[in-house]
Every structure is written in structure tokens, then in C-alpha cells.
Scaffold this motif. Structure first.
Motif: not given
Length: 174
Positions: A105-114, A137-141, A143-148
């Protein structure tokens, strides 16, 4: 079609011979070589290279490989299917992941996850999709402002603030 047929046959053979995991490791390594050395496939498919030279190269590739992988390389070469090697490897890996109930799975968040957040998210997602293991697989974007946002083959969960704001805007415009 070709990838599924060959990948399935290879997976069934590996199961019968109890070498599923070992073959997967070999195939992942070979796939990495194909990615790192794109000229290798050019060499194997070029019309300027003689068939005998290509066969020598296939033999070199198979020297440190298992019998199953050597046979696969020889068969693909003999049937002029060597160009399909990378998609056959992908299909084998997909079938193995399905067998092990592993979901990518790809997880997209506004900031990196620990690491703790990633672990909790992977465990929760595994329960939702019925998997034993989730590889994120982590992606940081920003533009999504917050959440996941979580995406896998058959599932999309959009819990981003960007989506929530768009939904509120649509409701206000009605």
C-alpha cells in the motif's frame, strides 16, 4: 496474459519443490539487476547480437542461480520470451504476496510519519483488508493539508483534510 501464464506455472513449480521463498529472493535480485542495468535486456533482445552470444550470456546469468531459475531463463530464451522476464518476475512476486496475504500500500501524508505511526497504520490497514502483513510505501504531499490517504490494489481510503474541505465546499454550494 504471458506474464500470468508463466508466472503461475513458475509459482506452482516452486510450491511443489518447496522453494517458493528462495526463488522469490533470486527473482527479486534478478529484477534489481534488470532495473540497475537496463542495457542487459537490450543485449538479450538485440538483433545485432548473435544467438550464440546471447546464450552464453544467459548461461553466465544462470551460473549462480538455482536450477529452477536457470530452466526459466533457458526456456524464455528458447521461446523468444526473454523480453517478458521482468513482467513474469512481477507476476511471481504478486502471486507470492497473495499466497502470504501480504498487501502493498501507498500512504500519503502531509508530513512524514514516524515508525510507530507507520506500524499502527499498517496494523489497522491489515485488519481492514484481511492481510497478514502490509508493506507501506510512504509519500509526503503537503497539498493534502493533513490526514492520510491509503491506496492498495483494491482499496482507497481518503481521510485527507483536502477531501474534507472539498466536501464541505460542495455542501455549502448546494
Amino acid at each position: 496474459m504471458i506474464a500470468h501464464r508463466y508466472g503461475s506455472a513458475l509459482f506452482e513449480l516452486a510450491l511443489e519443490k518447496s522453494e517458493r521463498q528462495d526463488l522469490k529472493k533470486e527473482l527479486v535480485e534478478l529484477k534489481q539487476v534488470l532495473v540497475n542495468e537496463p542495457n542487459m535486456m537490450l543485449l538479450l533482445t538485440s538483433k545485432q547480437i548473435t544467438k550464440a552470444d546471447k546464450q552464453k550470456f544467459i548461461k553466465i546469468l544462470g551460473d549462480s542461480a538455482s536450477e529452477t531459475l536457470k530452466n526459466l531463463l533457458d526456456m524464455l530464451f528458447d521461446y523468444d520470451r526473454i523480453v517478458d522476464l521482468d513482467v513474469i518476475i512481477d507476476e511471481y512476486i504478486r502471486l507470492n504476496d497473495e499466497y502470504e496475504k501480504t498487501v502493498k500500500a501507498t500512504v500519503t501524508t502531509a508530513i512524514p510519519l514516524d515508525s510507530d505511526q507507520k506500524s499502527k497504520l499498517a496494523n489497522s490497514f491489515a485488519r481492514i483488508v484481511g492481510a497478514n502483513k502490509v508493506l507501506l510505501e510512504e509519500k509526503v504531499d503537503s497539498d493534502i493539508i493533513g490526514g492520510v490517504i491509503l491506496r492498495s490494489n483494491n482499496y482507497i481510503y481518503d481521510g485527507s483534510l483536502k477531501l474534507r474541505f472539498a466536501q464541505i465546499k460542495r455542501m455549502l454550494l448546494k
